[in-house]
Enzyme design. Structure first.
Site, PDB file in Angstrom:
ATOM      1  N   HIS A 153      99.172  29.785  55.378  1.00 43.73           N
ATOM      2  CA  HIS A 153      99.023  30.799  54.327  1.00 43.73           C
ATOM      3  C   HIS A 153     100.220  30.807  53.384  1.00 43.73           C
ATOM      4  CE1 HIS A 153      95.696  32.251  56.664  1.00 43.73           C
ATOM      5  NE2 HIS A 153      96.475  32.557  57.686  1.00 43.73           N
ATOM      6  N   HIS A 188      90.821  32.344  56.579  1.00 43.05           N
ATOM      7  CA  HIS A 188      90.683  31.219  57.506  1.00 43.05           C
ATOM      8  C   HIS A 188      89.303  30.616  57.375  1.00 43.05           C
ATOM      9  CE1 HIS A 188      93.186  34.409  59.250  1.00 43.05           C
ATOM     10  NE2 HIS A 188      94.024  33.436  59.482  1.00 43.05           N
TER      11      HIS A 188
END
Lengths: 331, 331
Positions: free
Chosen positions: A57, A219
């Site tokens: 991330h 995700h």
């Protein structure tokens, strides 16, 4: 799978080494862990702030370690929660005697592991408290979550909790303002293409050439709907309207806006989205205090974006504007 | 082609509107043009700095407009030089009575159009000078260039020329330091995947699933070699060694390093590249003063990276460290 890497099983170690090499005076790695702290940690007489989660991330979360934001970020494997012992090491490393505050994105694994680390630290006599960020309005519950997911709005929690902690606030005061930010932050995202976890070697989901997914997680977890790609204006409207139906936001109130890229979206397209978000809010009489456009919370090389709104008051505005020296958030 | 946009022929206008919406107090658009200036332009008694080029390289160049960096950026269509009349309007808008300095990436169209605008402005009595950036060591001449191309190293020219102009330097002094930066900056890039110009609708070139191109340009222009993808360490070595063979860089000298993403490369992978670049330089006794990792000069959603080295001295270090308030370069 096209990636610039050495060994798919060593991407996190290599990345952290590259980060420390880039910021040798600002950051350090806790030996034998994948946790990064400010080089001056622990800061005596300051509440220590710890966040983290799976990697992939970036710049979240290690890029937000620095004066005015986090004291430490604990970095898990790609899209995988860090282990309790690593989080525990980070808590110990940033404890300056005034307690440690954890900022946790709401994923079952993260919550479990951060809470376990919290118990370990408390057993050692360290005062620890936490906030759980759940800004994503797309879905209640998901493949990795009970309740809402935590996504890009987490960066506002880092920034604002980080600013008040830097001013010498108590653990309770940090928690109060962090909870206010969580309560007043809402986000929603969408994607055009999937991403590939290096060790998996193939995309985590599939979207047709003409298809997008609204409400997708960072995700690749399922969102609300898959449908043909529409215009940037329609995408911006759908995300913004869904957020607004969930926010208590009135005429003349003020917000911070974040238009966040998920990894592969050209900055050009993020600005095109921002044009419409800005117009929609302005038409509703909502005042935009500050806008952030860029990559703040990504999902590897996913193409897509998220919109985040944070409802502001004078306290939050001052803290949002405070100095930050974190590599990925210079203010 | 998956893009978040409204009309492929209006991406630049929409992007600029979204940028002005994001930074209404910092930036303004010159009416009826695609040029962006600081909101306070012209700054009286300061040399005005103008750069620009085709769009699609965001945050370059409009993201570098702000106190301490550029006064204006002229934004062409995607991968297309801005027209002389637009550049001329930008020169007039930032002329604070001390002359205007142009920072031009070395592409035939850019050089031609900026020089034509320069003549127009000089005919109006505005003092104008220029530097041409040609940091890319990959190829002499290319599809769009006579001589070397200008790529990510251009951002160092913006930063350092911007800092000295902010201090009140004369046009001649700005030119002297800008030329020093150009002479001491070298870059090279590589790509794993192509990019798609919105109005074209299909990728501008093709790479096989297992293939990469070394030395590629920021518009997909041919580089040195296509070959199977190697490791991040090998890629970093190849780019760095090629740069070093072209630089007069000795033991104990200092550099700034930039590891730049071309649009789609996860930040994780840029840090993995930086790890090796850092190690190679350190082994050679070259001291790294400062490192920049991120997206500074992109090529839409191309996957790949470039490495830039800037040889420093005391003057350049001070100017590199000076305050910048540009949205995409906060210092």
């Amino acid at each position: 799978m096209k990636k610039i890497m050495n060994d798919p099983n060593r991407v996190v170690q290599d990345m952290l080494a590259g980060m420390i090499a880039a910021y040798p005076n600002e950051l350090k790695q806790i030996p034998a862990t994948t946790a990064i702290t400010r080089s001056e940690a622990p800061v005596s007489g300051k509440v220590g702030l710890v966040s983290g989660g799976g990697s992939g991330h970036e710049p979240a979360h290690a890029g937000y370690v620095g004066k005015g934001m986090l004291d430490a970020a604990v970095v898990g494997e790609v899209f995988t929660s860090p282990t309790p012992d690593q989080i525990y090491e980070a808590i110990k490393a940033v404890d300056g005697g005034k307690g440690v505050f954890l900022i946790i994105k709401n994923y079952t694994g993260d919550v479990l592991n951060f809470e376990m680390a919290m118990e370990l630290a408390e057993a050692e006599g360290i005062q620890v408290d936490k906030v759980i960020v759940n800004d994503d309005v797309a879905v209640e519950d998901s493949s990795f979550t009970i309740g809402r997911r935590g996504i890009a709005g987490t960066v506002f929690v880092h920034k604002i909790a980080g600013a008040i902690a830097e001013q010498g606030a108590t653990l309770e005061e940090v928690k109060t303002v962090a909870e206010k930010v969580v309560n007043q932050t809402r986000s929603m995202g969408m994607a055009l293409t999937p991403c590939t976890v290096p060790a998996a070697g193939k995309p985590s989901f599939h979207l047709e050439e003409n298809e997008m997914e609204i409400g997708i997680g960072i995700h690749g977890e399922a969102g609300i709907e898959r449908k043909p790609i529409t215009t940037a204006d329609e995408i911006a409207s759908e995300l913004t309207e869904k957020i607004l139906t969930d926010m208590d936001l009135n005429n003349n109130e003020e917000v911070a806006v974040m238009v966040n890229g998920l990894g592969s979206t050209p900055e050009m397209e993020l600005y095109i989205v921002n044009k419409k978000v800005n117009q929609l809010l302005t038409e509703k009489g909502i005042h935009i205090y500050k806008t952030f456009v860029g990559e703040y919370m990504t999902a590897l090389e996913m193409t897509g974006c998220s919109v985040t709104l944070l409802k502001l008051d004078d306290e939050l505005k001052t803290l949002l504007d405070a100095t930050s020296e974190a590599p990925a958030f210079r203010n």
